[in-house]
Scaffold this active site. Structure first.
Site, PDB file in Angstrom:
ATOM      1  N   THR A  96     -14.295 101.839 -53.792  1.00 45.65           N
ATOM      2  CA  THR A  96     -14.448 100.330 -54.222  1.00 45.65           C
ATOM      3  C   THR A  96     -12.640 100.209 -55.083  1.00 45.65           C
ATOM      4  OG1 THR A  96     -14.483 100.982 -56.553  1.00 45.65           O
ATOM      5  CG2 THR A  96     -16.657 100.729 -55.389  1.00 45.65           C
ATOM      6  N   LYS A 101     -13.369 100.311 -60.001  1.00 44.59           N
ATOM      7  CA  LYS A 101     -13.951 101.729 -61.332  1.00 44.59           C
ATOM      8  C   LYS A 101     -12.036 101.718 -61.886  1.00 44.59           C
ATOM      9  CE  LYS A 101     -17.994 101.704 -59.025  1.00 44.59           C
ATOM     10  NZ  LYS A 101     -19.963 102.190 -58.469  1.00 44.59           N
ATOM     11  N   TYR A 107     -10.308  80.836 -43.306  1.00 44.28           N
ATOM     12  CA  TYR A 107     -10.847  82.249 -42.515  1.00 44.28           C
ATOM     13  C   TYR A 107      -9.545  82.251 -41.375  1.00 44.28           C
ATOM     14  CZ  TYR A 107     -15.473  81.844 -42.499  1.00 44.28           C
ATOM     15  OH  TYR A 107     -16.777  81.910 -43.360  1.00 44.28           O
ATOM     16  N   ASP A 162     -16.938 109.685 -50.643  1.00 45.18           N
ATOM     17  CA  ASP A 162     -17.085 107.645 -51.279  1.00 45.18           C
ATOM     18  C   ASP A 162     -16.308 107.872 -52.316  1.00 45.18           C
ATOM     19  OD1 ASP A 162     -17.592 105.801 -52.516  1.00 45.18           O
ATOM     20  OD2 ASP A 162     -20.045 105.680 -52.121  1.00 45.18           O
TER      21      ASP A 162
END
Ligand SMILES: *Cc1c(COP(=O)(O)O)cnc(C)c1O
Length: 425
Positions: free
Chosen positions: A219, A222, A47, A193
């Site tokens: 992302t 890709k 964590y 984006d």
């Protein structure tokens, strides 16, 4: 504990499927073995809410180094001044950008989903369309190119707080400079984006959005060829114009707002094992091998587009500048759905896709989207594109002939043996 053979068998079957098929889904790629291996490692147990040096948990000294390396490498990849590598996906990155840049109910202007845009750019089915007032620009019917005049007209009339550029099914480059000029007339933020073409932008093969757009998301899985995930970046940090202050009364900068929007704004603990894999992939992108790869992606896309056009296929905008193309199948009397399903039987994987001004539903569509990032990673070159297109064409021109489809499936399997995938596994 007993090994879960049921799931591991299925994973083996998926490896087999990936090895034997021709993967043309434009948003997919194959990571390197080390990127994949990093994802199956022990930071998954940790964590680490917060950021390097400012965590809410103890024991973060090692993951701090992993995340810092990921950030530093990513900044180098895009010549950015600030980056956040924690978003779990492209959609999560975009949720954080919205949270940081606009308020619920604010107007945002994005490319229409049915013209190549993405769900997270204001679709009514998505948070971006439910929590914000989304309006859209499109592409020109005659050329298939983004209609910048319409974008400007809508922006000046509707005064959106944010203009979104970037797409999931658009084969041409973007005029970021023009969009910024429009945005400056109305004081809007420009959000790019670059989820799809990021790997080509990283290598300077497409226009650079960083100097013109305020905020950039992507992302990582890709064309960047990393693990599944998202990132947010700035080249020029700036003070937010809506005056959000920190507890000391100082105006927060955009980078501070974006960090807060990722955590605690929209996510909990970061996936440090995935961030480790992101760091490895960013290191790979900085090599000359990746430059060669990105150039080959564009050459392959050009060769593929040419091969389709020579067989009478109708490409939106007549070609491509990037890694993908959108094909209108109406002149072939086919729907996207039928084409996708039939090609799947021959182990050629791609997706049905709406074409601009489509008259069919999104479940049927008139088109297909074809991309070359994955087959280029497999090692294919321009002449292989000709072979791939000839196999696609054979299926599509014999759409109900099970014998022909079975023949092509066998051809595909044999052809793909020339391009080994994860031979170490
Ligand atoms: C793929 C994509 C996304 C979303 O990425 P996920 O990781 O699937 O959430 C966002 N924007 C654009 C333009 C995309 O193409």
């Amino acid at each position: 504990m007993q090994r879960d053979t049921q799931i591991f068998d299925l994973i083996d079957q998926e490896l087999d499927r990936q090895r034997h098929g021709i993967e043309l889904i434009a948003s997919e790629n194959f990571t390197s073995l080390q990127v994949m291996q990093a994802m199956g490692t022990v930071p998954t147990n940790k964590y680490a809410e917060g950021y390097p040096g400012k965590r809410y948990y103890g024991g973060c000294e090692i993951v701090d180094q992993i995340e810092t390396l990921a950030i530093e490498r990513l900044k180098k990849v895009f010549n950015a001044s600030w980056a956040n590598v924690q978003p779990h996906s492209g959609a999560s990155a975009n949720a954080a950008v919205f949270l940081a840049c606009v308020k619920p109910g604010d107007k945002v202007l994005g490319l229409d989903l049915s013209m190549g845009g993405h769900l997270t750019h204001g679709s009514p089915a998505n948070f971006s369309g439910k929590n914000y007032e989304a309006i859209f620009y499109g592409v020109k019917k005659e050329t298939g190119l983004v209609d910048y005049d319409q974008l400007e007209e809508k922006a000046l009339k509707e005064k959106p707080k944010m203009i979104i550029c970037g797409a999931s099914a658009y084969s041409r480059d973007w005029d970021y400079k023009r969009i910024r000029e429009v945005a400056d007339k109305i004081g809007a933020i420009v959000f790019a984006d670059i989820a799809h073409p990021a790997g080509l932008i990283a290598k300077g093969l497409l226009n650079d959005p960083f100097d013109h757009c305020h905020v950039i998301s992507s992302t990582t899985h890709k064309t960047l060829r990393g693990p599944r995930g998202g990132i947010i970046m700035l080249r020029h940090d700036f003070e937010n114009t809506w005056g959000v202050k920190d507890p000391k009364g100082n105006t927060r900068t955009m980078s501070q707002l974006l960090d807060l929007a990722v955590f605690p704004g929209t996510q909990g603990g970061p996936l440090e094992h995935v961030i480790a894999a992101k760091a490895i992939s960013f290191g790979e992108i900085l090599t000359d091998d990746f430059t060669k790869y990105a150039k080959q992606v564009i050459s392959n896309a050009q060769a593929m587009a040419k091969a389709f056009v020579s067989r009478g296929y109708d490409l939106i905008s007549n070609g491509t500048d990037n890694h993908l193309m959108l094909i209108d199948l109406r002149n072939k009397n086919l729907t996207g759905k039928k084409a996708q399903e039939t090609l799947d039987k021959a182990h050629i994987t791609l997706n049905k896709n709406a074409v601009p001004f489509d008259d069919k539903s999104p479940f049927v569509t008139s088109g297909i989207r074809v991309g070359v990032p994955a087959v280029t990673t497999r090692g294919m070159n321009e002449s292989d594109m000709e072979t791939v297109v000839s196999m696609i064409d054979k299926v599509l021109t014999n759409i109900d002939d099970e014998k022909v489809i079975a023949d092509v499936k066998a051809d595909v399997k044999q052809f793909m043996q020339k391009f080994p995938l994860y031979p170490e596994l």
